[in-house]
Design an enzyme around this catalytic site. Sequence first.
Site: not given
Ligand SMILES: [Zn+2]
Length: 381
Positions: A148, A201
Amino acid sequence: MNRASVTLADGRELIYFGESADKAAGHPDLRPLGRADPHSQVRYDPLLGEWVIIAGHRQDRTFLPAAEHCPLDPSQPGRLTEIPAPSYEVAVFENRFPSLVTGAGAAAPEAGAPEAGAPGAEVPGGDGLLATRPGNGRCEVICFSPDHAVSFADLTSGQAGTVLDAWTDRSAALAALPGVEQVFCFENRGPEIGATLSHPHGQIYAYPFVTPRTSRMLAMSSAYLLDTGRNLFDAVLFAERSDGSRIVVAGEHWTAFVPRAARWPYEVHIYPHRRVPDLPGLAGAERDEFCDVYLDLLRRFDRLFDTPAPYVSAWHQAPVRQGRREFALHLELFTIRRAAGKLKYLAGSESGMGAFTNDITPETAASVLREDAAPVLREEP
Ligand SMILES: [Zn+2]
């Protein structure tokens, strides 16, 4: 390229990429997830000859959740996410809140509507002025890393190569779907740019029409070919390489330069030296060098200011059916930050008239990116 596909609890497809793909695909989605019912349509703007996507359901989508609720992390016991596996390298899945949808969610076409893939300049007559077509297409999310806290710039060259494999696979697969006219791989990085999740992302859109910017580029390149007998993309790349003043990074297979008429404070276009229509057209050595050039550029962007640069990274690929012989695959990367704490907003001239004003000369931007933001060489102890 190693890939493995699974079906999520609500019927959407998820694909793992990388060495661990088969192992990751062994983990089923255990969430009690109802089938999403997204609706989408595209409407024709007859004044500009452009299609606009209308997707009302997206107002309810996840917006900047706390890190402990991130839906793009691998699943852990007691915390099930969009990605069922406890670990992954790169994962791609259909967006639960898509702008474009396949099948029944796409609204039925109205009588008189022009073909969505038709050249944008065609103005439909009569009822066609209020033309609506189904928002047929597909929107996918691509997770660059299971971690993350990292960003694309933190990836290794090998990890970036797995992302490139995934972009390439999806570009070919989505182009083969019925009604898809263009595939667009992109990343919105940073809340300033509108990214609603902080996990590293990107997104992949498969459009049922050729996008306005690509249509315009194809029209310009066709006219140039008629006038000069030369390819416009090749000519621009040759001119920039000959001039040299706006080049940021030059490799054996790729050149990255600030375009002469850059719209954004820091904007770089990255072209392979060999013209190919799309990502599946790249060869092995070109793919390898792209990863190094791209990571170098992203890291330069992050050295520009005291905080990471918000950016848009946009792959321009030839449409599925039009202009494939003349279009040149390239990537356009830009930040909306013009100085520490200052953003470039699309205000009256840009939003109202589409006429950009850039406060930084492209030659200055290129020199800053080339020299001031160059990698810092660590001295041996
Ligand atoms: Zn994440």
